[in-house]
Design an enzyme around this catalytic site. Sequence first.
Site, PDB file in Angstrom:
ATOM      1  N   ARG A 105      37.514   5.980  -7.666  1.00  0.00           N
ATOM      2  CA  ARG A 105      36.316   6.094  -8.485  1.00  0.00           C
ATOM      3  C   ARG A 105      35.522   4.779  -8.422  1.00  0.00           C
ATOM      4  O   ARG A 105      36.103   3.703  -8.366  1.00  0.00           O
ATOM      5  CB  ARG A 105      36.756   6.357  -9.928  1.00  0.00           C
ATOM      6  CG  ARG A 105      35.641   6.606 -10.927  1.00  0.00           C
ATOM      7  CD  ARG A 105      34.987   7.922 -10.713  1.00  0.00           C
ATOM      8  NE  ARG A 105      34.216   8.338 -11.877  1.00  0.00           N
ATOM      9  CZ  ARG A 105      33.282   9.279 -11.840  1.00  0.00           C
ATOM     10  NH1 ARG A 105      32.992   9.908 -10.699  1.00  0.00           N
ATOM     11  NH2 ARG A 105      32.648   9.641 -12.932  1.00  0.00           N
ATOM     12  N   THR A 386      28.657  17.411  -5.746  1.00  0.00           N
ATOM     13  CA  THR A 386      29.950  16.788  -5.535  1.00  0.00           C
ATOM     14  C   THR A 386      30.539  17.712  -4.507  1.00  0.00           C
ATOM     15  O   THR A 386      29.966  18.776  -4.250  1.00  0.00           O
ATOM     16  CB  THR A 386      30.751  16.819  -6.853  1.00  0.00           C
ATOM     17  OG1 THR A 386      30.151  15.929  -7.776  1.00  0.00           O
ATOM     18  CG2 THR A 386      32.200  16.424  -6.690  1.00  0.00           C
ATOM     19  N   ASP A 428      27.570   8.519 -15.406  1.00  0.00           N
ATOM     20  CA  ASP A 428      28.721   9.195 -16.020  1.00  0.00           C
ATOM     21  C   ASP A 428      29.321   8.397 -17.180  1.00  0.00           C
ATOM     22  O   ASP A 428      30.196   8.893 -17.891  1.00  0.00           O
ATOM     23  CB  ASP A 428      29.819   9.456 -14.981  1.00  0.00           C
ATOM     24  CG  ASP A 428      29.549  10.716 -14.174  1.00  0.00           C
ATOM     25  OD1 ASP A 428      28.530  11.379 -14.416  1.00  0.00           O
ATOM     26  OD2 ASP A 428      30.370  11.039 -13.300  1.00  0.00           O
ATOM     27  N   SER A 458      34.827  14.264 -14.425  1.00  0.00           N
ATOM     28  CA  SER A 458      35.383  15.604 -14.638  1.00  0.00           C
ATOM     29  C   SER A 458      36.036  16.162 -13.379  1.00  0.00           C
ATOM     30  O   SER A 458      36.545  17.285 -13.399  1.00  0.00           O
ATOM     31  CB  SER A 458      34.271  16.568 -15.065  1.00  0.00           C
ATOM     32  OG  SER A 458      33.697  16.141 -16.272  1.00  0.00           O
ATOM     33  N   GLY A 479      29.935  18.746 -12.113  1.00  0.00           N
ATOM     34  CA  GLY A 479      29.890  17.993 -13.362  1.00  0.00           C
ATOM     35  C   GLY A 479      30.960  18.507 -14.314  1.00  0.00           C
ATOM     36  O   GLY A 479      32.083  18.799 -13.915  1.00  0.00           O
TER      37      GLY A 479
END
Length: 576
Positions: A105, A386, A428, A458, A479
């Site tokens: 991340r 995504t 985010d 998420s 999302g």
Amino acid sequence: MRRTILGQVGLCSAVLLLTACVAPRSGTSSRDQGVASTTGLVVSTDAIASDVGAAILRRGGNAVDAAIATAFALAVTHPAAGNIGGGGFMVIRTPSGEATTIDYREVAPQRSTPTMYVGADGTIDRALTAQGYLAPGVPGTVRGLELAHRRFGVLPWRDIVRPAAALASDGITLTASLAASLNGQLRGSMGRFPSSVAAYAKPGGGTWVAGDRLVQPDLGRALRTIADEGPEAFYRGWIADSMVADIQRNGGIITHADLAAYRAVERAPVRGSFRGYEIIGMPPPSSGGIAVIQMLNLVEPMGLERSGRWSPRTLHHLIEVRRLAFLDRARYLGDPDFAAIPTAKLLDPGYAATLRASIDSSRAASSVALGRDIVTVPTDRESDETTHFSVIDGAGMAVSNTYTLEASYGSKAVVRGAGFLLNNEMGDFNKLPGLTNLTGDIGTAPNLIAPGKRMLSSMSPTIVTRDGAVVLITGSPGGRTIINTVFDVVLNVTLFGMSGREAVDAPRLHHQWLPDAATFEAAAVDSSTLLALRAMGHSVRAQGRQGDAHSIVVDPRTGIAYGINDRRSADSKASR
Ligand code: DON
């Protein structure tokens, strides 16, 4: 209740006047069981990338090698979300049953502050997180793929990354959907970034059409460098120099020190059990693993399989468990390196039993009343870009990978000279401390911005096993809808006994605590069910498609794996 797909479409458009009807409800028989293989599969949103991954399997690579090759290829072929300028999560299970996760991340730059996106008027300046050079977190993808390779890869790094470099340099043939996507972006906000126009506009002008060739020479050079010199080149070499120069020239705050300090992290997965299955999910800073397992814990003794997949009782309970899990997500979840996360409690079936007791079996709860302690004032829509892919190899090694630029095409800004898009993942974070509202903003402490912190996600790459063998690999973009898409696919396979194809095709449901409204893909709810849910106090409405869950199921009796591409995306493919 059996219906043909045609019948569903008619129902959707004529009775419910809905925007889209993407999938048949369960009970619709489907002879298509997916692409069968005993030697390995790659299932992704893009056929070229799936083929690249499958070629690595055929060359003797394992599932991790194939996943890395697929991820780099998607950075070329699926620029909306495939990336080297973003981040994500990989869940891996080895043939011997060891399971682990790679957290790559993005992190907040050192110069970030909790209120960096709050405007002079005290409200969130969403333009700053939507686009441009202040929007990105420090990218993690290249370090994450490096860590996965160091831990598990068998083929040389160079051989795995080179195919993507060749795709960028030699060019790819545009599909109709990629052509339309690029045209739309260039007409929209991407058009104001000259480096992005240089990378993605049609040479000589005009709009892209299917069959045109997209050549990305700068991206090809960057990928070749990463292939030949290793991941370090992204974080310290000329690619890092290009990134920092471009970002700082345009008002961003990422520095060389931020890039050099970035680390991917191997974390123990979160685990749950559900009706004899084991669920292996992504831990924080993803909220996905915990939320999916918490919802499964809530559902386990409810007997919903006896009520029918699409009955008002089932849908009511499936909304209520979502409401409760998403409230806990808002209350408790963030980067575990910065906030104490009560993971054990949230995964505890005993805790789920306490929550379950609060569910009224015939009445919708009030999200505001349940979260009264954290809701402050009475809109931030997350985008749907995504991408998830699933991989299995002939030995049974499984990889579930979801990664992202956050919005479609991320920050819309391509790094000049290096040809890749920067993410806009900073959005985010909880952007206004204390502001938790009815439209979905969350202002709770665990996910406030801090230097070096990972923003809550998420993304929910998931592997499900039974009796020590993999039975399902899944995940999705979308999302906060990701969590619910994955929950639906897992439930469809484990509780409702659907085949992989039926489970992925089946329409999906979303509720995220706030806003207090359930949305569903059109075919999920017929008109009488809609009335019944509204009578219970639910706000329910149809929306377009939800998610893109490229999945693999394994038949436990034969050991044959089936690749199930999600037909919601036109270019997707299961390759073997
Ligand atoms: O990490 C997250 O949860 C989001 N940034 C993912 C964004 C997303 O899925 C958008 N689209 N599909």
